[in-house]
Design a protein around this motif. Structure first.
Motif, PDB file in Angstrom:
ATOM      1  N   GLN A  64      34.450  37.659  44.562  1.00 34.15           N
ATOM      2  CA  GLN A  64      35.153  38.826  44.024  1.00 34.15           C
ATOM      3  C   GLN A  64      34.779  39.009  42.555  1.00 34.15           C
ATOM      4  O   GLN A  64      34.668  38.030  41.811  1.00 34.15           O
ATOM      5  CB  GLN A  64      36.671  38.655  44.139  1.00 34.15           C
ATOM      6  N   THR A 113      34.156  50.739  43.819  1.00 37.03           N
ATOM      7  CA  THR A 113      34.913  49.690  44.498  1.00 37.03           C
ATOM      8  C   THR A 113      34.455  49.584  45.945  1.00 37.03           C
ATOM      9  O   THR A 113      34.537  50.546  46.708  1.00 37.03           O
ATOM     10  CB  THR A 113      36.421  49.985  44.447  1.00 37.03           C
ATOM     11  N   GLN A 142      35.876  45.135  42.563  1.00 37.50           N
ATOM     12  CA  GLN A 142      37.119  45.883  42.406  1.00 37.50           C
ATOM     13  C   GLN A 142      37.131  46.476  41.004  1.00 37.50           C
ATOM     14  O   GLN A 142      37.156  45.729  40.018  1.00 37.50           O
ATOM     15  CB  GLN A 142      38.322  44.974  42.602  1.00 37.50           C
TER      16      GLN A 142
END
Lengths: 114, 113
Positions: free
Chosen positions: A10, A86, A111
């Motif tokens: 991430q 995103t 993100q």
């Protein structure tokens, strides 16, 4: 056999900040390299590819990736991200000249926050 | 436009049932691939068809999995006696030739209860 490592599962980033998504590959032969993007609830789309020629390749929406043979890397970069970036990003590799199955990394979820 | 089409988009079934997933590749694409994407994981290669050559089945996880392709058109992926670990999104991709980039369908989300 080829393999791909995406070290970051991430990557959170604020809008308009730069971003780099890392991809390293392992192969005993020459390869083709790809970045695919998967927006929420959609299938994968080809973002950019390196087949031959210039080691710096660009996409139409501002992403770029550079093939670095000595470091066996194909990192994806964008100088200023948007909320719409995103998505899940997958690096993939296949054997040069005889592309059959793509070997995918485990993906990096980008993100972007306002 | 005529992209890669997969059906159904969602499938919920009971453990032990057989399921059949369908893929319509882009017209003229000789190469067709099936992948599996488990939750939170990358894509896992399953099987590859190229023209009339014998398919590359090296990614099929067990003999419960099989796939067929009629010429250079539709492909079906069949999972027999489904197990809960078969729950995943099954993606199909096609390309003009093995050296061309692959175009993906939106996938079939399979849920085994």
């Amino acid at each position: 056999a080829q393999s791909v490592t995406q070290l970051d599962s991430q990557v959170p980033v604020f809008e308009e900040a730069p971003v780099e998504l890392r991809c390293n590959y392992s192969s005993s032969v020459s390869v083709y390299l790809f970045w695919y993007v998967q927006y929420p609830n959609q299938g994968l789309q080809l973002l950019l590819k390196y087949l031959s020629g210039s080691t710096l390749v660009e996409s139409i929406n501002g992403f770029e990736a550079e093939f670095n043979k000595s470091q066996t890397s194909f990192h994806l970069r964008k100088p200023s991200v948007h909320i719409s970036d995103t998505a899940e990003y997958f690096c993939a590799v296949t054997r040069r000249g005889n592309t059959d199955k793509l070997i995918f990394g485990t993906g990096t979820r980008l993100q972007v926050f306002p | 436009g005529a992209g890669v089409s997969q059906s159904p988009s969602n499938k919920v079934t009971e453990k032990g049932k057989d399921v059949e997933l369908r893929c319509d590749p882009i017209s003229g694409h000789t190469a067709l691939y099936w992948y599996r994407q488990r939750l939170g994981q990358g894509l896992e290669f399953l099987i590859y068809f190229q023209g009339n050559s014998a398919p590359d089945k090296s990614g099929l996880p067990s003999d419960r999995f099989s796939a067929e392709r009629t010429g250079e058109s539709v492909s079906t992926l069949t999972i027999q006696r489904t197990q809960q670990e078969d729950s995943a999104v099954y993606l199909c991709a096609s390309s003009l030739s093995p050296v061309q980039p692959q175009h993906f369908g939106d996938g079939t989300r399979l849920s085994i209860l």
